[in-house]
Design an enzyme around this catalytic site. Structure first.
Site, PDB file in Angstrom:
ATOM      1  N   CYS A  74      23.140  27.483  -5.339  1.00  0.00           N
ATOM      2  CA  CYS A  74      24.053  28.166  -4.425  1.00  0.00           C
ATOM      3  C   CYS A  74      25.427  27.473  -4.446  1.00  0.00           C
ATOM      4  CB  CYS A  74      23.451  28.244  -3.026  1.00  0.00           C
ATOM      5  SG  CYS A  74      24.288  29.475  -1.974  1.00  0.00           S
ATOM      6  N   HIS A 195      18.922  31.264  -4.123  1.00  0.00           N
ATOM      7  CA  HIS A 195      18.108  30.138  -3.670  1.00  0.00           C
ATOM      8  C   HIS A 195      16.713  30.252  -4.288  1.00  0.00           C
ATOM      9  CE1 HIS A 195      20.720  28.396  -0.542  1.00  0.00           C
ATOM     10  NE2 HIS A 195      21.168  29.634  -0.407  1.00  0.00           N
ATOM     11  N   GLU A 197      14.260  28.290  -4.024  1.00  0.00           N
ATOM     12  CA  GLU A 197      13.247  27.849  -3.063  1.00  0.00           C
ATOM     13  C   GLU A 197      12.913  28.924  -2.044  1.00  0.00           C
ATOM     14  OE1 GLU A 197      17.107  26.970  -0.971  1.00  0.00           O
ATOM     15  OE2 GLU A 197      16.382  27.034  -3.035  1.00  0.00           O
TER      16      GLU A 197
END
Length: 216
Positions: A74, A195, A197
């Protein structure tokens, strides 16, 4: 993983651990040399990110130029570039990024809602180990393709525009096609605007690929 005060460290750590990594979160520049790979996470403004990461700048560039895998996430991806319109827009002048992938971060068109937030489809533009394929298991089958056509989760108001189109590994569309994954010519420095994750199995695959590159 670099702790410079602006990363969502807990969720990125969990994602990397699910991908098989042994994660050390550190604010000590000396730890970068000992690491097999470096993750530069980030949320927030470009100028603040570069200011906070200032003590790490020289070491990050040195390790990247030595060939160590470096993943920006990001804001961390945007910091890999040369500069950003964001700093100028906020009256903070010309803020210099890491310049590991020459280019500029630009704001979405005024007719679009920002921040761009949500799930978007990835379109892989060229082969790179960081976008190796997704399947039902933790590792792709032999020749398992890529993350092309899979979805990832984005939250951002600016996007990367590398000087060299060859730096773009994958794109997505939000009013315009923009870089979702970038990589340097050598192939060891890369970034995801989304992202990983927070991107389910697609993101986990990206993180697996990063871990594989670190231990190769």
């Amino acid at each position: 993983m670099v702790d410079y005060g602006l990363g969502n460290l807990r969720s990125v750590t969990r994602g990397l651990e699910r991908a098989g990594a042994s994660v050390e979160v550190s604010g000590d520049v000396a730890d970068l040399e000992r690491a097999d790979g470096i993750v530069l996470p980030g949320v927030g403004a470009f100028s603040e990110g570069m200011e906070n990461a200032g003590p790490f700048r020289e070491a990050l560039v040195e390790q990247a130029e030595a060939g160590k895998p470096l993943l920006g996430i990001c804001l961390g991806m945007q910091m890999l570039l040369t500069t950003s319109e964001e700093a100028e827009r906020e009256g903070q002048g010309d803020v210099e990024g890491l310049d590991l992938i020459p280019g500029r971060n630009v704001r979405f068109s005024e007719d679009l809602t920002v921040p761009h937030m949500g799930w978007n489809e990835l379109s892989v533009r060229r082969e790179h180990p960081i976008v190796a394929g997704v399947d039902s298991g933790p590792r792709p089958a032999e020749g398992g393709g890529s993350v092309d056509g899979e979805y990832a989760y984005f939250v951002h108001s600016y996007y990367a525009r590398p000087d060299d189109e060859g730096a773009v590994v994958a794109t997505t569309d939000y009013g315009t096609d923009f870089a979702a994954v970038v990589a340097n010519e050598r192939g060891n420095v890369f970034g995801t605007q989304f992202h990983p994750e927070k991107s389910g199995e697609t993101g986990l695959r990206i993180l697996h690929n990063f871990v594989d590159l670190c231990v190769a």
